[in-house]
Every structure is written in C-alpha cells, then in structure tokens.
Scaffold this motif. Structure first.
Motif, PDB file in Angstrom:
ATOM      1  N   PHE A 218      13.617  -2.874 -31.756  1.00 13.56           N
ATOM      2  CA  PHE A 218      12.992  -3.459 -30.572  1.00 13.56           C
ATOM      3  C   PHE A 218      11.935  -2.507 -30.019  1.00 13.56           C
ATOM      4  CE2 PHE A 218      16.954  -5.993 -30.290  1.00 13.56           C
ATOM      5  CZ  PHE A 218      16.381  -7.253 -30.189  1.00 13.56           C
ATOM      6  N   CYS A 219      10.791  -3.062 -29.644  1.00 17.39           N
ATOM      7  CA  CYS A 219       9.698  -2.284 -29.059  1.00 17.39           C
ATOM      8  C   CYS A 219       9.328  -2.881 -27.706  1.00 17.39           C
ATOM      9  CB  CYS A 219       8.470  -2.297 -29.971  1.00 17.39           C
ATOM     10  SG  CYS A 219       8.784  -1.684 -31.639  1.00 17.39           S
ATOM     11  N   VAL A 225       4.781  -3.485 -31.947  1.00 20.41           N
ATOM     12  CA  VAL A 225       5.389  -4.329 -32.988  1.00 20.41           C
ATOM     13  C   VAL A 225       4.401  -4.565 -34.121  1.00 20.41           C
ATOM     14  CG1 VAL A 225       6.197  -6.672 -33.516  1.00 20.41           C
ATOM     15  CG2 VAL A 225       7.056  -5.480 -31.493  1.00 20.41           C
ATOM     16  N   ASP A 226       3.177  -4.957 -33.775  1.00 22.49           N
ATOM     17  CA  ASP A 226       2.169  -5.241 -34.797  1.00 22.49           C
ATOM     18  C   ASP A 226       1.822  -3.997 -35.601  1.00 22.49           C
ATOM     19  OD1 ASP A 226       2.037  -7.908 -34.097  1.00 22.49           O
ATOM     20  OD2 ASP A 226       0.358  -7.631 -32.715  1.00 22.49           O
ATOM     21  N   ARG A 238       8.481  -9.631 -38.317  1.00 18.35           N
ATOM     22  CA  ARG A 238       8.172  -9.303 -36.923  1.00 18.35           C
ATOM     23  C   ARG A 238       8.347 -10.538 -36.047  1.00 18.35           C
ATOM     24  NH1 ARG A 238       1.500  -9.071 -36.464  1.00 18.35           N
ATOM     25  NH2 ARG A 238       1.108 -10.884 -37.801  1.00 18.35           N
ATOM     26  N   PHE A 239       8.493 -10.291 -34.756  1.00 20.68           N
ATOM     27  CA  PHE A 239       8.624 -11.399 -33.802  1.00 20.68           C
ATOM     28  C   PHE A 239       8.149 -10.926 -32.436  1.00 20.68           C
ATOM     29  CE2 PHE A 239      10.376 -14.333 -30.835  1.00 20.68           C
ATOM     30  CZ  PHE A 239      10.553 -15.531 -31.512  1.00 20.68           C
ATOM     31  N   LEU A 262      13.627  -6.133 -39.091  1.00 17.33           N
ATOM     32  CA  LEU A 262      12.887  -6.962 -38.148  1.00 17.33           C
ATOM     33  C   LEU A 262      12.376  -6.074 -37.020  1.00 17.33           C
ATOM     34  CD1 LEU A 262      12.024  -9.777 -37.017  1.00 17.33           C
ATOM     35  CD2 LEU A 262      14.223  -9.801 -35.791  1.00 17.33           C
ATOM     36  N   VAL A 263      11.064  -6.148 -36.751  1.00 24.15           N
ATOM     37  CA  VAL A 263      10.452  -5.433 -35.633  1.00 24.15           C
ATOM     38  C   VAL A 263      10.097  -6.482 -34.585  1.00 24.15           C
ATOM     39  CG1 VAL A 263       8.685  -3.786 -34.942  1.00 24.15           C
ATOM     40  CG2 VAL A 263       9.478  -3.821 -37.313  1.00 24.15           C
TER      41      VAL A 263
END
Length: 306
Positions: A218-219, A225-226, A238-239, A262-263
């Motif tokens: 989690f960011c 994230v990107d 990513r989400f 997953l980021v």
C-alpha cells in the motif's frame, strides 16, 4: 436477529462480519438486506459473494426506483454516495411498507468519520437514518473514541445503541514497524522492497503450494503506485482510483491469478477479501514506516505495515 435499532458490530479481520450479513440475508427468503458500502471495490467483492450464495444481489443505482428493483433480490448493495438520493429513500420506504426490509448494514463504518474531510457525503449520511429499519454498523477498526464521533455525526440516540466489541488480536497475525534507511531515495524504493520481500520469504516459506509470498504494497499516493508498478514491470499489478474501470478489473484479476504482487492505494477498499495473502506492506517513506504481518506455524499471517 433481535432487531436492535442501532447495533455496532466490531469484529477483527477474518472473524466473520460478512458471514453474518450473508447468513442473515439467507435465512429469510422474503426479506431484503440493504448493504451500504463506502468503496467501489468492496461493493464488487460483496456482490460476488452474495451472488455465489444465490441471494440474487442488486447493485442499486440512482436511476432505479422501487419499480426497477428485481422482486427476487434479497440483498441490495448501495454506494454510500447514493444514500441521500430521493429515489434511494423511496425504494427503502417501499420495502418498509411491504414489511420486506429486514435491516440496513453500514459496512466499514469507521470510514464515515475518518474520511469526512475529503468525502463530504460522509457528513450527510445521517439523512439515511430516516429509513425505518434496524441498522448495523460493522467494522474491524472502530475504536471507542471513533465510535462516539460516529454516533454524534449520525445523531443517533445513545439509549438505542448497543455494541458488541471483540478483541482485535488474532494469534496467526504478527505486526512489525521497520524504519526505512535515512539514505533511501525514491529510485531505490523498488530494490529495497524486493529485498524486504525476499527476506520475508526466506524466513516464512513455504506458502502453501507456492514458494513465493503473495504480497500487497500500500502506498499513500497514486504517483508512488505508478512509479513502483513501472519499475517492477510484469511482476506486479496495480490499483488506484484513477484507473479506468476495465483496467481495475483486469489488474485485480491478474493479482487473483498468477501475479503475486499488488501495488495499490487505499482505493482498493477496506474489507476487500483477497485469499491467501501472506504479507501486507504499508510503505510510507517520510512517515511511519513499515510493519509486516507474517505467518507462524498456526497458519496465514496477514501482514500489516503501518
């Protein structure tokens, strides 16, 4: 089942809150449960669960009045932004007049006071209290002071509020805070995280039938994230909120499949149920740093980094 007017249900992660909602909706075929949901991703997750149980859930949209409501639906999922819409109230009142509205569930209710500064709808959610039905406020992370704030926000009468609060500690979870090196700079973030994950894997594997851990990072920003997603390439999904809906579904499907990393921002949604996650990292450069939820001999450890 006792139809308490305002019931606060605080159970830890994986202790069965969703199971209770689905069980309640399953017991009475002629009754309807309204589930108010603060996050789109969580709405999709709960819809799939209800559908799998044959509850024929309906995702309510503002164009739908009670005439557009499928008569066989036993669970109605409503995004919290829509609870002040006149047609939502009209639909709920119609179900009440037919004596079909069993209860209203406010899932992840801690987000109402926590996100009110940037989601104005949270300060207007009290309008939905005009619905004449028992209400359940559910969360895994609603401390007493936040519960009092929520009661004040929604203008609930204290004498009609009841609470069931379980402990939040689970024996199969572990938490750790780890300070980031002061010399760490943004170009070094991907390498640092990969090394951190490898150290975790060497300490706690095997992970079921897998040699590698399934990890969520989690960011605090979409930009981070990107950046991490681009650096990690095909090894990550990513989400975040700015992705197109089709891309969101594609990325979630990748993570549910063979992609083990997953980021994401918090836009993925509190309460979203990912199976078999071994490590969760809250990567917060410049703030509280990292915590890691590991696994012990008793089973899965849901890593949390704060």
């Amino acid at each position: 089942m006792k139809q308490i007017p305002y019931f606060f249900l605080i159970l830890p992660t994986a202790a069965g809150k969703t199971t209770l909602f689905l069980l309640g909706a399953s017991l009475f075929p002629d009754q309807v449960t309204i589930l108010v949901i603060p996050l789109i991703s969580l709405k999709l997750d709960l819809h799939d669960k209800a559908k799998a149980l044959g509850l024929q859930p309906t995702v309510w949209e503002p164009y739908m009045g009670y005439r557009e409501l499928p008569p066989q639906s036993r669970m109605i999922l409503v995004q919290i932004e829509h609870v002040v819409h006149p047609k939502f109230y009209e639909m709920a009142e119609h179900l009440t007049s037919l004596k079909r509205l069993s209860r209203v569930i406010w899932d992840e209710c801690h987000l109402i006071p926590l996100s009110q500064s940037y989601r104005p709808i949270m300060r207007r959610a009290w309008h939905a209290l005009a619905i004449r039905a028992p209400m359940v406020f559910a969360s895994a992370t609603l401390p007493s002071h936040l519960q009092r704030e929520l009661i004040d926000m929604l203008q609930l009468p204290n004498r009609l509020c009841k609470t069931y609060r379980a402990g939040t500690t689970l024996k199969h979870m572990a938490y750790r805070v780890q300070s980031l090196p002061k010399s760490l700079r943004q170009p070094d973030y991907p390498g640092y995280l990969i090394q951190f994950i490898k150290q975790f894997e060497s300490s706690y594997k095997p992970f079921g039938q897998r040699d590698r851990a399934r990890v969520i990072i989690f960011c605090r920003s979409k930009a981070l994230v990107d950046s991490l997603f681009e650096a990690l390439g095909p090894y990550a999904a990513r989400f975040h909120a700015s992705l197109a809906d089709d891309d969101k579904l594609t990325q979630l499907a990748r993570f549910r499949g063979d992609t083990l990393l997953l980021v994401a921002t918090s836009g993925i949604g509190a309460g979203y149920d990912f199976p078999d996650v071994d490590l969760v990292i809250h990567f917060m450069p410049g703030a509280y740093e990292m915590t890691n939820l590991c696994r012990n001999q008793g089973g899965l450890v849901d890593p949390l980094i704060v």
